[in-house]
Design a protein around this motif. Structure first.
Motif, PDB file in Angstrom:
ATOM      1  N   ARG A  90       0.832  -1.209   0.000  1.00  0.00           N
ATOM      2  CA  ARG A  90       0.000   0.000   0.000  1.00  0.00           C
ATOM      3  C   ARG A  90       0.867   1.259   0.000  1.00  0.00           C
ATOM      4  O   ARG A  90       0.934   1.977  -0.978  1.00  0.00           O
ATOM      5  N   ALA A  91       1.496   1.571   1.127  1.00  0.00           N
ATOM      6  CA  ALA A  91       2.346   2.758   1.205  1.00  0.00           C
ATOM      7  C   ALA A  91       3.689   2.481   0.534  1.00  0.00           C
ATOM      8  O   ALA A  91       4.217   1.369   0.604  1.00  0.00           O
ATOM      9  N   VAL A  92       4.244   3.512  -0.130  1.00  0.00           N
ATOM     10  CA  VAL A  92       5.535   3.335  -0.811  1.00  0.00           C
ATOM     11  C   VAL A  92       6.506   4.472  -0.517  1.00  0.00           C
ATOM     12  O   VAL A  92       7.665   4.409  -0.944  1.00  0.00           O
ATOM     13  N   HIS A  93       6.084   5.513   0.211  1.00  0.00           N
ATOM     14  CA  HIS A  93       6.928   6.706   0.384  1.00  0.00           C
ATOM     15  C   HIS A  93       6.899   7.192   1.820  1.00  0.00           C
ATOM     16  O   HIS A  93       5.844   7.201   2.468  1.00  0.00           O
ATOM     17  N   LEU A  94       8.067   7.606   2.319  1.00  0.00           N
ATOM     18  CA  LEU A  94       8.160   8.271   3.610  1.00  0.00           C
ATOM     19  C   LEU A  94       9.143   9.431   3.499  1.00  0.00           C
ATOM     20  O   LEU A  94      10.208   9.290   2.903  1.00  0.00           O
TER      21      LEU A  94
ATOM     22  N   MET B 134       5.798   5.881 -10.667  1.00  0.00           N
ATOM     23  CA  MET B 134       6.990   6.053  -9.830  1.00  0.00           C
ATOM     24  C   MET B 134       7.769   4.753  -9.668  1.00  0.00           C
ATOM     25  O   MET B 134       7.180   3.670  -9.567  1.00  0.00           O
ATOM     26  N   PRO B 135       9.102   4.835  -9.671  1.00  0.00           N
ATOM     27  CA  PRO B 135       9.900   3.702  -9.218  1.00  0.00           C
ATOM     28  C   PRO B 135       9.736   3.574  -7.700  1.00  0.00           C
ATOM     29  O   PRO B 135       9.644   4.580  -6.990  1.00  0.00           O
ATOM     30  N   VAL B 136       9.715   2.361  -7.199  1.00  0.00           N
ATOM     31  CA  VAL B 136       9.562   2.143  -5.758  1.00  0.00           C
ATOM     32  C   VAL B 136      10.908   1.711  -5.183  1.00  0.00           C
ATOM     33  O   VAL B 136      11.679   2.528  -4.694  1.00  0.00           O
ATOM     34  N   VAL B 137      11.214   0.434  -5.246  1.00  0.00           N
ATOM     35  CA  VAL B 137      12.501  -0.047  -4.774  1.00  0.00           C
ATOM     36  C   VAL B 137      12.847  -1.296  -5.583  1.00  0.00           C
ATOM     37  O   VAL B 137      11.966  -2.086  -5.928  1.00  0.00           O
ATOM     38  N   GLY B 138      14.111  -1.460  -5.921  1.00  0.00           N
ATOM     39  CA  GLY B 138      14.504  -2.597  -6.742  1.00  0.00           C
ATOM     40  C   GLY B 138      13.845  -2.521  -8.110  1.00  0.00           C
ATOM     41  O   GLY B 138      13.937  -1.507  -8.811  1.00  0.00           O
ATOM     42  N   LEU B 139      13.168  -3.596  -8.485  1.00  0.00           N
ATOM     43  CA  LEU B 139      12.479  -3.650  -9.778  1.00  0.00           C
ATOM     44  C   LEU B 139      10.982  -3.389  -9.639  1.00  0.00           C
ATOM     45  O   LEU B 139      10.209  -3.694 -10.544  1.00  0.00           O
ATOM     46  N   ARG B 140      10.574  -2.831  -8.519  1.00  0.00           N
ATOM     47  CA  ARG B 140       9.149  -2.544  -8.275  1.00  0.00           C
ATOM     48  C   ARG B 140       8.807  -1.121  -8.721  1.00  0.00           C
ATOM     49  O   ARG B 140       9.560  -0.179  -8.487  1.00  0.00           O
TER      50      ARG B 140
ATOM     51  N   LEU C 101       1.015   7.377   5.269  1.00  0.00           N
ATOM     52  CA  LEU C 101       1.661   6.629   6.351  1.00  0.00           C
ATOM     53  C   LEU C 101       2.467   7.553   7.249  1.00  0.00           C
ATOM     54  O   LEU C 101       2.515   7.362   8.469  1.00  0.00           O
ATOM     55  N   GLY C 102       3.085   8.577   6.677  1.00  0.00           N
ATOM     56  CA  GLY C 102       3.876   9.503   7.484  1.00  0.00           C
ATOM     57  C   GLY C 102       3.058  10.154   8.581  1.00  0.00           C
ATOM     58  O   GLY C 102       3.534  10.316   9.717  1.00  0.00           O
ATOM     59  N   LEU C 103       1.819  10.530   8.280  1.00  0.00           N
ATOM     60  CA  LEU C 103       0.951  11.103   9.303  1.00  0.00           C
ATOM     61  C   LEU C 103       0.730  10.114  10.442  1.00  0.00           C
ATOM     62  O   LEU C 103       0.763  10.474  11.621  1.00  0.00           O
ATOM     63  N   GLY C 104       0.493   8.856  10.100  1.00  0.00           N
ATOM     64  CA  GLY C 104       0.248   7.847  11.126  1.00  0.00           C
ATOM     65  C   GLY C 104       1.462   7.587  11.994  1.00  0.00           C
ATOM     66  O   GLY C 104       1.350   7.407  13.211  1.00  0.00           O
ATOM     67  N   LEU C 105       2.650   7.560  11.385  1.00  0.00           N
ATOM     68  CA  LEU C 105       3.867   7.354  12.174  1.00  0.00           C
ATOM     69  C   LEU C 105       4.109   8.532  13.109  1.00  0.00           C
ATOM     70  O   LEU C 105       4.569   8.350  14.243  1.00  0.00           O
TER      71      LEU C 105
ATOM     72  N   GLU D 106      16.258  16.797  -1.740  1.00  0.00           N
ATOM     73  CA  GLU D 106      17.604  16.660  -1.195  1.00  0.00           C
ATOM     74  C   GLU D 106      17.865  15.194  -0.831  1.00  0.00           C
ATOM     75  O   GLU D 106      16.931  14.453  -0.515  1.00  0.00           O
ATOM     76  N   PRO D 107      19.122  14.745  -0.860  1.00  0.00           N
ATOM     77  CA  PRO D 107      19.425  13.363  -0.455  1.00  0.00           C
ATOM     78  C   PRO D 107      18.899  13.076   0.945  1.00  0.00           C
ATOM     79  O   PRO D 107      19.106  13.848   1.878  1.00  0.00           O
ATOM     80  N   GLY D 108      18.185  11.971   1.075  1.00  0.00           N
ATOM     81  CA  GLY D 108      17.633  11.575   2.359  1.00  0.00           C
ATOM     82  C   GLY D 108      16.286  12.184   2.671  1.00  0.00           C
ATOM     83  O   GLY D 108      15.643  11.812   3.671  1.00  0.00           O
ATOM     84  N   ALA D 109      15.794  13.114   1.835  1.00  0.00           N
ATOM     85  CA  ALA D 109      14.520  13.779   2.123  1.00  0.00           C
ATOM     86  C   ALA D 109      13.327  12.881   1.864  1.00  0.00           C
ATOM     87  O   ALA D 109      12.243  13.112   2.410  1.00  0.00           O
ATOM     88  N   ALA D 110      13.483  11.869   1.017  1.00  0.00           N
ATOM     89  CA  ALA D 110      12.382  10.964   0.692  1.00  0.00           C
ATOM     90  C   ALA D 110      12.935   9.559   0.503  1.00  0.00           C
ATOM     91  O   ALA D 110      14.017   9.379  -0.059  1.00  0.00           O
ATOM     92  N   GLY D 111      12.185   8.568   0.967  1.00  0.00           N
ATOM     93  CA  GLY D 111      12.576   7.178   0.804  1.00  0.00           C
ATOM     94  C   GLY D 111      11.427   6.365   0.242  1.00  0.00           C
ATOM     95  O   GLY D 111      10.282   6.513   0.677  1.00  0.00           O
ATOM     96  N   MET D 112      11.718   5.518  -0.746  1.00  0.00           N
ATOM     97  CA  MET D 112      10.724   4.637  -1.354  1.00  0.00           C
ATOM     98  C   MET D 112      10.953   3.218  -0.839  1.00  0.00           C
ATOM     99  O   MET D 112      12.098   2.785  -0.671  1.00  0.00           O
TER     100      MET D 112
END
Length: 451
Positions: free
Chosen positions: A38-42, A200-206, A273-277, A83-89
């Motif tokens: 479901r979630a792919v970004h933080l 959007m690319p997610v991670v790896g080949l996803r 998801l960021g709001l929930g965390l 910026e580097p580190g500002a977003a993670g997939m």
């Protein structure tokens, strides 16, 4: 205490509390972990919550490059790099696997295959009615509802949701590519009045693609081919309706809500998801203090802080989505110019500060822009500032003189660190003493020290 729901928010909340030494039981109706991504970004702020919970998010994620706006012919309208580190997939099942393992190491208990039928607040706690035979009623000194948009726990809280925007229907497709696709490594937003889309690319080949549902049938192979994804395997496809709502009430007694049980947001700035965390992080220290003897009124501040913050981000997400995808042909003609005016602050400057309250104290005189925001997580001799602050309250001082502070909740004591041993925290906090809450939010600052 009992946490209902073993999604990322519920597991993180349970983990934060277990690491503080509390007995935590998580109840989950599913028997097996979800395989749905479901979630792919933080963003960086939400990633700090996971790191504080002991999860190595960097090991399971890839950096997000930012946002690129495209017109209907996939020509670039504007680009907003991160910026580097500002977003993670990331792939959500990978995150949940790490969270479950971390919870077990911390001594938390996860009970699967148990559905919650009802929650009844009682004096000093709550009763949780389950669907299991023999002993269906569980007693808890606190219940946290992290059981999603159709929350059972929410019925006990009676949240009275505030609708902030009209819902919209989209079609989501998760893909697995045979090899890396030759696409820009960030989010592609197609600003097409006929068929708005996101890729959007997610991670790896996803990879993930989303398309607004309209009266026109969706030619999925043709739409995927426009991104070079025609040879990908479809892992999941589903139609969904996003909401834009925030609970007016987050707590009844010692029954509280977190995550989608308290709010729903459009997906356009990746804050679901960021709001929930953030909910979990800003609640955990309050629960810890209450169970250590602080008055239950400390829990009231949680809902006030989080509701205002969530409303701001949900409105921002709805406005950003409207700006990028709304309107007809005429709107599309002017969007090219408007897109370049879209402030990058909407997407990359962090979330709004928390509103003033008992533990967000802006100075009466002078400016206190840093109060209510996370203290910058600077590096100190190869270590993160968060690690040096420790798990509780911290006071950063400019001299050997320690200021008089209000009594901290639950009899907590602040760890004192001298500012001279730390890097610059930016102009908002420069030359001031800084009181930092356990959730890394700046609670108060002092006047500027005389040089």
């Amino acid at each position: 205490m009992i946490v209902v729901g073993a999604g990322p928010v519920g597991l993180t909340a349970a983990l934060l509390l277990a690491r503080r030494g509390h007995d935590v039981q998580v109840l989950e109706r599913r028997t097996l972990p979800s395989e749905l991504p479901r979630a792919v970004h933080l963003d960086a702020e939400a990633q700090r919550v996971l790191v504080d919970a002991g999860v190595d998010f960097a090991a399971l994620s890839s950096p997000g490059a930012g946002l690129r706006l495209l017109d209907a012919d996939h020509r670039v309208l504007a680009e907003f790099p991160r910026e580097p580190g500002a977003a993670g997939m990331f792939h959500q099942p990978d995150l949940e696997e790490q969270l479950r393992a971390a919870l077990a190491r911390a001594g938390g208990q996860l009970t699967t295959g148990v559905g919650v039928v009802a929650v009844r607040p009682v004096r000093g706690g709550a009763q949780v009615v389950t669907d299991r035979s023999g002993d269906p009623v569980l007693a808890a000194d606190l219940v946290l509802g992290c059981d999603g948009a159709g929350s059972t726990v929410a019925r006990a809280v009676r949240p009275r949701y505030r609708e902030l925007a009209r819902p919209d229907r989209w079609y989501v497709v998760d893909l697995l590519a045979p090899a890396p696709l030759p696409v820009w490594p960030g989010v592609h937003q197609v600003c097409d009045p006929v068929r708005a889309a996101t890729f959007m690319p997610v991670v790896g080949l996803r990879y993930r693609a989303e398309f607004r549902v309209t009266d026109q049938p969706l030619d999925l192979p043709a739409e995927l081919a426009r991104f070079g994804a025609q040879d990908c395997t479809v892992v999941r496809e589903a139609e969904y309706e996003y909401g834009a709502r925030v609970a007016r009430r987050w707590r009844t007694g010692r029954v509280l809500l977190c995550g989608d049980a308290a709010h729903l947001t459009p997906p356009f700035i990746g804050q679901g998801l960021g709001l929930g965390l953030r909910d979990a992080h800003q609640l955990a220290w309050r629960v810890d203090a209450v169970l250590a003897g602080a008055h239950d009124a400390l829990l009231d501040g949680f809902g006030r802080e989080r509701a205002a913050h969530a409303r701001a981000l949900v409105r921002l997400a709805a406005f950003t989505g409207w700006l990028m995808t709304a309107g007809g042909v005429r709107a599309a003609r002017v969007r090219s110019g408007l897109a370049r005016l879209l402030p990058s602050t909407l997407l990359a400057a962090g979330t709004p500060p928390l509103r003033p309250g008992p533990w967000v104290r802006r100075p009466r005189v002078g400016r206190g822009h840093g109060v209510g925001r996370l203290v910058p997580d600077v590096r100190v001799r190869g270590r993160r500032l968060d690690d040096l602050l420790g798990p509780g309250w911290a006071l950063l001082v400019c001299s050997t003189e320690v200021p008089d502070l209000p009594e901290l909740p639950g009899g907590a004591r602040a760890r004192v660190l001298h500012r001279g041993a730390l890097p610059d925290l930016g102009p908002a906090l420069r030359d001031r003493w800084v009181l930092v809450r356990p959730d890394r939010v700046v609670a108060a600052v002092g006047p500027r020290a005389q040089r």
